[in-house]
Design a protein around this motif. Structure first.
Motif, short mmCIF file in Angstrom:
data_model
loop_
_atom_site.label_atom_id
_atom_site.label_comp_id
_atom_site.label_asym_id
_atom_site.label_seq_id
_atom_site.Cartn_x
_atom_site.Cartn_y
_atom_site.Cartn_z
N LYS A 147 118.52 20.67 53.61
CA LYS A 147 117.34 20.44 52.79
C LYS A 147 116.09 20.25 53.70
O LYS A 147 115.10 20.23 53.07
CB LYS A 147 117.63 19.55 51.68
CG LYS A 147 118.68 20.03 50.70
CD LYS A 147 118.98 18.85 49.65
CE LYS A 147 120.09 19.06 48.70
NZ LYS A 147 120.34 18.17 47.85
N LYS A 198 122.36 29.14 51.57
CA LYS A 198 123.17 30.11 51.01
C LYS A 198 123.93 30.90 51.92
O LYS A 198 125.07 31.72 51.80
CB LYS A 198 122.66 31.06 50.29
CG LYS A 198 121.67 30.65 49.08
CD LYS A 198 121.00 31.87 48.17
CE LYS A 198 120.36 31.16 46.94
NZ LYS A 198 119.07 32.52 46.48
N ASN A 253 116.50 27.30 50.97
CA ASN A 253 117.45 27.64 49.73
C ASN A 253 118.13 29.07 50.49
O ASN A 253 119.39 29.13 50.39
CB ASN A 253 116.88 28.18 48.80
CG ASN A 253 116.39 26.86 47.63
OD1 ASN A 253 116.84 25.99 48.04
ND2 ASN A 253 115.41 27.04 47.12
N LYS A 296 124.52 22.68 52.88
CA LYS A 296 123.28 22.59 52.27
C LYS A 296 122.08 22.08 52.85
O LYS A 296 121.40 21.37 52.17
CB LYS A 296 123.50 22.16 50.54
CG LYS A 296 124.48 22.97 49.81
CD LYS A 296 124.47 22.58 48.43
CE LYS A 296 125.64 23.17 47.44
NZ LYS A 296 126.93 23.16 47.97
N LYS A 311 110.83 25.12 50.73
CA LYS A 311 111.92 25.25 50.00
C LYS A 311 112.70 26.49 49.88
O LYS A 311 113.93 26.72 49.89
CB LYS A 311 111.69 24.60 48.66
CG LYS A 311 111.29 23.16 48.65
CD LYS A 311 111.01 22.85 47.13
CE LYS A 311 110.83 21.18 47.00
NZ LYS A 311 110.55 20.61 45.76
N LYS A 312 111.88 27.57 49.82
CA LYS A 312 112.46 28.90 49.89
C LYS A 312 113.35 29.33 50.96
O LYS A 312 114.49 29.88 50.92
CB LYS A 312 111.52 29.89 49.30
CG LYS A 312 111.09 29.82 48.08
CD LYS A 312 109.75 31.18 47.90
CE LYS A 312 109.16 30.81 46.24
NZ LYS A 312 107.94 31.97 46.33
#
Length: 500
Positions: free
Chosen positions: A258, A234, A230, A256, A226-227
């Protein structure tokens, strides 16, 4: 034999510790995956086998393999050594006239005529010849990596010649000629990110082994961190393969991503075709729940559902033709080829689209529904991107993002040591590393080595002398020998004196 030939080349590369990965249509093949030629499992993202091979095509499949760009020549020479230069050669690429080159050569050829003809006649002649010349062969060059291998000497089959580079042979036919004749071809390509990832893993694992941790492998990194996602979402992707362009950095916060498949879509979406085909904004609206996807049919939903009803991939066009118009896999592949070459031959794609329309109506679909599907296929001809290709690149994109996030110093050193590659010059890579907490030690004639390296037990890198403009490795080795004999340099004058 074809699969085993490719496997043998990959096996050689891995034996020599050369990082490689198959891509493109080969990623649709479970056999390629099992042999380790490709790293994409085609069953996990529902890739289409007929994009790779089909009965109707009656020709060998096309396998593209990327190798570290600094070491590809070793692979090329292995092929020549194993099969001999009599039976192995690179294909040619026919360079045709475009507007700029046609103008230049035509002006040279007609230079003296401008004096004997009046201006109007000269301009008319110039414009006529300019139009005729465009698309006409100008000269031939060496293909970036298309290799043909034959059981018999090539000079019995095709015209051959020595390449400008030593120890290379090329044939005087291009890839289209080879396809027509059914001659075995393998694409041996170079990819800078593989060099970078190889170096990064080397630096990282050296550190991990000293810390008594198990080494990490390229394809063993967790695919759902997830990091990392993320960070990607960005737009923090300078130095990340396929995601570092300004267009990608601007798009990532809107998409975005995922999961892995989101990266596959992202890589295919930010291309000239989808942007020109007005597919990006509808996808973004649906992605951000500003618009509800609509599907005219359950089959269409099954095919386009993973891209929210927006046709993005060539494989989707093929599936639509197979399931809605009863195209055979081979016919669907011919449709894909016609779409890829629509600028050269619009008649072929128009005939196939008409065939789809007629077959759908015959199958019982309404004319309006059939037309809407054909209109979608028309869009494909302008921007469709291979899903298998995007999936192969997404693996490398994610791996580079993962290593950059968790090992910024080692990754920065790897990029700097793999130049030239990517979008950004070393100064920007260094600046980006600093923003991520990496301490960058300036070039120091006493402390720096030739290549940039990550410091032990520290989130820091020591810049290498390879970044010094005009300094060759030969000169560096001279300085290194002097330093070993006389100790550290204490002044510029001492360097001049000792190196003179």
């Amino acid at each position: 034999k074809y699969f085993l030939t490719c496997y043998d080349i990959v096996k050689f590369a891995r034996k020599q510790n050369i990082l490689c990965q198959g891509r493109g249509a080969a990623a649709n093949s479970a056999v390629c995956y099992c042999l380790g030629i490709t790293a994409v499992n085609p069953t996990k993202i529902d890739l289409l086998l007929s994009r790779f091979i089909s009965k109707e095509r009656n020709e060998p499949p096309d396998i593209d393999i990327d190798f570290e760009h600094k070491r590809r020549e070793e692979v090329i020479q292995y092929i020549y050594k194993k099969y001999s230069r009599e039976k192995a050669a690179l294909t040619a690429e026919i360079i045709t006239y475009r507007l700029k080159s046609a103008k230049r050569d035509l002006a040279k050829a007609l230079g003296s005529l401008s004096l004997s003809l009046n201006r109007e006649k000269y301009n008319d002649l110039f414009q006529y010849l300019l139009k005729e010349m465009q698309g006409f062969p100008r000269h031939f060059s060496q293909h970036v990596g298309g290799f043909i291998i034959s059981q018999t000497p090539l000079y019995n089959i095709v015209p051959i010649q020595n390449a400008s580079m030593p120890s290379r042979t090329i044939i005087e036919w291009d890839k289209d000629d080879i396809e027509e004749l059914g001659i075995l071809k393998i694409d041996i390509l170079a990819l800078g990110i593989l060099t970078c990832l190889k170096k990064a893993l080397k630096y990282i694992n050296k550190k991990r082994i000293k810390e008594k941790l198990s080494p990490i492998e390229l394809y063993s990194v967790p695919q759902d961190d997830k990091k990392v996602f993320n960070s990607i979402a960005k737009g923090d992707t300078i130095g990340v393969f396929q995601l570092e362009s300004r267009a990608q950095i601007a798009m990532l916060p809107r998409v975005k991503p995922k999961c892995f498949y989101d990266l596959v879509i992202e890589i295919a979406l930010v291309r000239p075709g989808p942007l020109q085909g007005n597919m990006v904004h509808p996808y973004l609206r649906r992605r951000n729940n500003l618009e509800t996807p609509s599907y005219p049919d359950k089959i269409v939903k099954k095919i386009l559902g993973k891209t929210l009803g927006i046709p993005i991939f060539q494989e989707q066009a093929m599936k639509l033709a197979i399931y809605l118009a009863d195209f055979t896999p081979g016919e669907a592949e011919m449709l894909r080829r016609a779409m890829s070459a629509w600028k050269k031959n619009k008649t072929a794609i128009e005939k196939l689209q008409e065939e789809i329309l007629n077959r759908m109506i015959k199958k019982g679909y309404s004319k309006d529904f059939a037309k809407s599907c054909v209109n979608q296929l028309k869009g494909f001809s302008e921007y469709g991107f291979p899903e298998s290709h995007a999936a192969s690149f997404a693996l490398l994109a994610y791996a580079s993002a993962y290593l950059r996030y968790y090992y910024p110093a080692e990754y920065a050193a790897a990029i700097l040591n793999s130049q030239p590659m990517g979008f950004y010059p070393p100064a920007q890579i260094i600046n980006d590393a600093q923003t991520h907490g990496v301490k960058v030690l300036p070039i120091d004639i006493n402390k720096s080595k030739w290549f940039t390296f990550a410091l032990k037990n520290s989130k820091a890198i020591q810049l290498g002398l390879h970044l010094v403009k005009y300094l060759s490795i030969k000169q560096y080795l001279i300085l290194k020998k002097i330093k070993e004999k006389t100790g550290d340099f204490t002044s510029i004058e001492k360097i001049w004196e000792e190196a003179a």
